[in-house]
Design a protein around this motif. Structure first.
Motif, short mmCIF file in Angstrom:
data_model
loop_
_atom_site.label_atom_id
_atom_site.label_comp_id
_atom_site.label_asym_id
_atom_site.label_seq_id
_atom_site.Cartn_x
_atom_site.Cartn_y
_atom_site.Cartn_z
N ALA A 83 42.58 30.71 43.72
CA ALA A 83 43.02 31.11 42.38
C ALA A 83 41.83 31.50 41.52
O ALA A 83 40.71 31.06 41.77
N ARG B 165 41.19 31.65 37.33
CA ARG B 165 41.63 31.50 35.94
C ARG B 165 40.62 32.27 35.08
O ARG B 165 39.42 32.22 35.33
N GLN C 168 44.04 32.15 27.64
CA GLN C 168 43.70 32.28 29.06
C GLN C 168 44.80 33.01 29.82
O GLN C 168 45.90 33.18 29.34
N ALA D 69 45.46 34.35 34.34
CA ALA D 69 45.03 34.13 35.73
C ALA D 69 45.22 35.42 36.52
O ALA D 69 46.01 36.28 36.14
N SER E 250 47.60 33.94 41.96
CA SER E 250 46.73 32.77 42.12
C SER E 250 47.59 31.55 42.42
O SER E 250 48.72 31.44 41.94
N PHE F 27 47.43 27.57 42.06
CA PHE F 27 46.76 26.41 41.50
C PHE F 27 47.39 25.10 41.98
O PHE F 27 46.91 24.02 41.62
#
Length: 170
Positions: free
Chosen positions: A120, A122, A143, A145, A149, A151
């Motif tokens: 992943a 971020r 934020q 990603a 991804s 997580f």
């Protein structure tokens, strides 16, 4: 008096409490293991971002952001952090016009690993962004990603702990 909870309630003259039995939620499994093609593309992004962060004179805006947050260059190296000047804001891709409706923004690149393999990425923007997305909704994001991804079930940063915590669940 060493009695059970219902007995204690009765002794206190309180009405009995109905307790609803709940079944614990099933543990999340990996939704979709990332493909080798995804991993190769993500690794190129991580490598370029790391190089960009480390090669900027005076560490540039990415380095300044991290230092203001008391994250020192030794930690950048240990966790493989990077800087990318052009990360798209979430929900800004116009499928019909095939273009982002807002300019990309600078962000810190944070790679996540499982078993030594990248799973992943971020992105943490250098500031909070409030904007109108493609559905004309006002949203605010700090934020995002990389698409696809994964997580799930990984404690961030385990790769930098000499293998002692990588398997711990978040």
């Amino acid at each position: 008096h060493g009695c059970s909870f219902p007995e204690a309630m009765e002794r206190l003259g309180a009405a009995p409490v109905a307790v609803e039995r709940r079944t614990p939620a099933a543990k999340r499994s990996v939704a979709h293991p990332v493909s080798e093609e995804w991993r190769a593309k993500a690794q190129r992004i991580v490598n370029a971002a790391y190089h960009d962060l480390m090669s900027q004179v005076g560490f540039g805006e990415g380095g300044e952001y991290l230092i203001k947050r008391s994250i020192e260059p030794e930690s950048w190296k240990a966790f493989g952090l990077g800087f990318k000047a052009d990360v798209p804001l979430p929900h800004t891709w116009d499928k019909e016009k095939r273009v982002y409706i807002h300019p990309a923004q600078p962000a810190i690149v944070i790679p996540w690993y499982r078993g030594g393999k990248l799973t992943a990425i971020r992105y943490r923007f250098l500031q909070q962004h409030t904007y109108t997305d493609v559905r004309n909704r006002e949203i605010s994001r700090k934020q995002t990603a990389m698409f696809d991804s994964d997580f799930s079930g990984v404690l961030y940063g385990g790769q930098a702990l000499l293998g002692c915590a990588e398997d711990l669940r978040t």
